[in-house]
Motif scaffolding. Structure first.
Motif, PDB file in Angstrom:
ATOM      1  N   GLU A  28      31.174 -33.378   9.741  1.00  0.00           N
ATOM      2  CA  GLU A  28      30.706 -34.621   9.150  1.00  0.00           C
ATOM      3  C   GLU A  28      29.300 -34.956   9.661  1.00  0.00           C
ATOM      4  N   GLY A  29      28.390 -35.233   8.720  1.00  0.00           N
ATOM      5  CA  GLY A  29      27.026 -35.595   9.068  1.00  0.00           C
ATOM      6  C   GLY A  29      26.161 -34.428   9.503  1.00  0.00           C
ATOM      7  N   ALA A  30      26.580 -33.220   9.168  1.00  0.00           N
ATOM      8  CA  ALA A  30      25.848 -32.035   9.613  1.00  0.00           C
ATOM      9  C   ALA A  30      25.561 -31.090   8.449  1.00  0.00           C
ATOM     10  N   ALA A  31      24.694 -30.130   8.712  1.00  0.00           N
ATOM     11  CA  ALA A  31      24.386 -29.067   7.763  1.00  0.00           C
ATOM     12  C   ALA A  31      24.188 -27.779   8.544  1.00  0.00           C
ATOM     13  N   VAL A  32      24.489 -26.664   7.906  1.00  0.00           N
ATOM     14  CA  VAL A  32      24.293 -25.354   8.524  1.00  0.00           C
ATOM     15  C   VAL A  32      23.132 -24.653   7.826  1.00  0.00           C
ATOM     16  N   LEU A  33      22.179 -24.198   8.639  1.00  0.00           N
ATOM     17  CA  LEU A  33      21.047 -23.435   8.124  1.00  0.00           C
ATOM     18  C   LEU A  33      21.219 -21.967   8.486  1.00  0.00           C
ATOM     19  N   ARG A  34      20.955 -21.107   7.530  1.00  0.00           N
ATOM     20  CA  ARG A  34      20.919 -19.670   7.819  1.00  0.00           C
ATOM     21  C   ARG A  34      19.465 -19.289   8.064  1.00  0.00           C
ATOM     22  N   VAL A  35      19.192 -18.834   9.272  1.00  0.00           N
ATOM     23  CA  VAL A  35      17.829 -18.443   9.623  1.00  0.00           C
ATOM     24  C   VAL A  35      17.476 -17.179   8.847  1.00  0.00           C
ATOM     25  N   ASP A  36      16.359 -17.215   8.116  1.00  0.00           N
ATOM     26  CA  ASP A  36      16.053 -16.123   7.194  1.00  0.00           C
ATOM     27  C   ASP A  36      14.817 -15.311   7.568  1.00  0.00           C
ATOM     28  N   ARG A  37      13.739 -15.986   7.956  1.00  0.00           N
ATOM     29  CA  ARG A  37      12.469 -15.274   8.161  1.00  0.00           C
ATOM     30  C   ARG A  37      11.669 -16.000   9.234  1.00  0.00           C
ATOM     31  N   VAL A  38      11.299 -15.294  10.303  1.00  0.00           N
ATOM     32  CA  VAL A  38      10.598 -15.918  11.421  1.00  0.00           C
ATOM     33  C   VAL A  38       9.426 -15.050  11.854  1.00  0.00           C
ATOM     34  N   GLY A  39       8.517 -15.664  12.615  1.00  0.00           N
ATOM     35  CA  GLY A  39       7.401 -14.925  13.184  1.00  0.00           C
ATOM     36  C   GLY A  39       7.525 -14.857  14.691  1.00  0.00           C
ATOM     37  N   VAL A  40       6.949 -13.833  15.286  1.00  0.00           N
ATOM     38  CA  VAL A  40       6.924 -13.688  16.746  1.00  0.00           C
ATOM     39  C   VAL A  40       5.478 -13.456  17.160  1.00  0.00           C
ATOM     40  N   THR A  41       4.925 -14.412  17.897  1.00  0.00           N
ATOM     41  CA  THR A  41       3.532 -14.349  18.315  1.00  0.00           C
ATOM     42  C   THR A  41       3.419 -14.724  19.795  1.00  0.00           C
ATOM     43  N   ALA A  42       2.200 -14.688  20.304  1.00  0.00           N
ATOM     44  CA  ALA A  42       1.963 -15.114  21.687  1.00  0.00           C
ATOM     45  C   ALA A  42       2.327 -16.577  21.871  1.00  0.00           C
ATOM     46  N   ASN A  43       2.285 -17.349  20.802  1.00  0.00           N
ATOM     47  CA  ASN A  43       2.663 -18.751  20.873  1.00  0.00           C
ATOM     48  C   ASN A  43       4.114 -18.910  21.323  1.00  0.00           C
TER      49      ASN A  43
END
Length: 354
Positions: A28-43
């Protein structure tokens, strides 16, 4: 839907693990996100180095993911899809951009839902910097283009810092400096800042390693590009130093050479993983300037200005970045280890499709 989590040892960033987790459902009061595309940098490495002092480890707690204490989830930027939700206005199939864990899924508690997106109201994130809690719908984002997702994954969080840094300097009259010196000039944050500052008045000088000098010169955003060994050739004029590297030897050489002509010394990043905010005159934190401009301009105008600046940068960037896409958790591990070790060439951008 089974999940997985990639974690790093907080005391040894080169030590990693991948653990499997149970299926996640939206309560209740939540949502599920499927992580799809990310970057990996020095940041992202910076997030880990400053994980304790800047509370980055707190965004995605390891508890409940089958991990023992001492492991941390390094925040990543990228795109995710809503797979289930019990919150009105947050619907399955929507695609969002935001701060994500190195994992297959993320449970959020959407608040302040509108046509642009929502904020995660999870209790553990309540006192963390609000810009990192925002999830932007692609359908309500003036900077979004479907064919530029990889550029956005790699550059948007960095460009946000660059945009705010350039604005901070201009907002303060460049502190009287006629030259701006940027270390780690081949890094994405540095040259995005230079692109934004180009033509605004001060001379822009980039400092980089000999191996990255040619690439940095090819960007065309600096008036001059020097190696770190050439610091003593700088003309002694009012100068502001924007330190995106964190190398103590460079700061020392600049102070010795410029003396009172060094009118500002600002730590921005930690390419070399050396905590330098205490050695510098100040530490620049982009959300602070964002809050100021939000009050000065309002959110819509801030979004408009950011979108226009992003478009100028994306168009100027052209094909200068070699985007390399990996797939799955093992590719994420490989990309992370390369970033930690500083083995990623300046012209390469690492994107992971999960």
């Amino acid at each position: 839907m089974a999940s997985w989590t990639f974690a790093v040892d907080r005391d040894d960033l080169s030590r990693t693990t991948v653990v499997d987790g149970p299926e996640v459902e939206a309560g209740e009061g939540a949502a599920v996100l499927r992580v799809d595309r990310v970057g990996v940098t020095a940041n992202n490495v910076t997030y880990a180095v400053l994980g304790e002092s800047f509370r980055y480890w707190r965004f995605f707690p390891p508890e409940g993911r089958g991990l023992e204490s001492g492991w941390g989830l390094v925040p990543l930027w990228g795109f995710a899809d809503v797979v289930s939700s019990t919150v009105a206005g947050v619907e399955p199939g929507q695609r969002v951009y935001g701060y994500l864990p190195p994992a297959g899924q993320l449970v959020v508690r959407p608040e302040r839902v509108d046509a642009t997106g929502f904020r995660d109201g999870s209790p553990h994130r309540a006192d963390l910097p609000s810009p990192y809690n925002a999830y932007r719908l692609t359908t309500g984002d003036p900077a979004y283009r479907a064919d530029e997702e990889d550029l956005l994954v790699l550059f948007r969080p960095l460009f946000f810092t660059s945009f705010m840094l350039a604005d901070y300097l201009a907002d303060n009259g460049f502190f009287g400096a006629t030259t701006l010196v940027l270390s780690s000039a081949s890094s994405k944050t540095a040259y995005a800042t230079a692109f934004e500052l180009r033509g605004q008045g001060p001379r822009l000088v980039g400092l980089t390693s000999p191996g990255n000098q040619r690439f940095t010169e090819s960007l065309g955003c600096y008036d001059d590009v020097l190696t770190y060994a050439q610091v003593e050739t700088l003309t002694p004029v009012p100068t502001a130093y924007l330190d995106l590297a964190g190398a103590p030897s460079t700061r020392h050489a600049l102070r010795e050479h410029l003396g009172d002509h060094l009118v500002r010394d600002v730590a921005v990043g930690l390419t070399y993983q050396v905590p330098n905010s205490e050695a510098a005159g100040e530490f620049f934190f982009a959300p602070v300037q964002m809050r100021k401009r939000g009050a000065d301009w309002g959110r819509d105008e801030l979004d408009r200005r950011f979108g226009a600046a992003w478009r100028r940068f994306a168009d100027a960037l052209g094909g200068r970045v070699d985007i390399r896409v990996g797939h799955g958790p093992e590719a994420l591990r490989t990309a992370w280890l390369a970033a930690v070790a500083g083995r990623v060439p300046a012209q390469v951008g690492q994107v992971i499709a999960l």
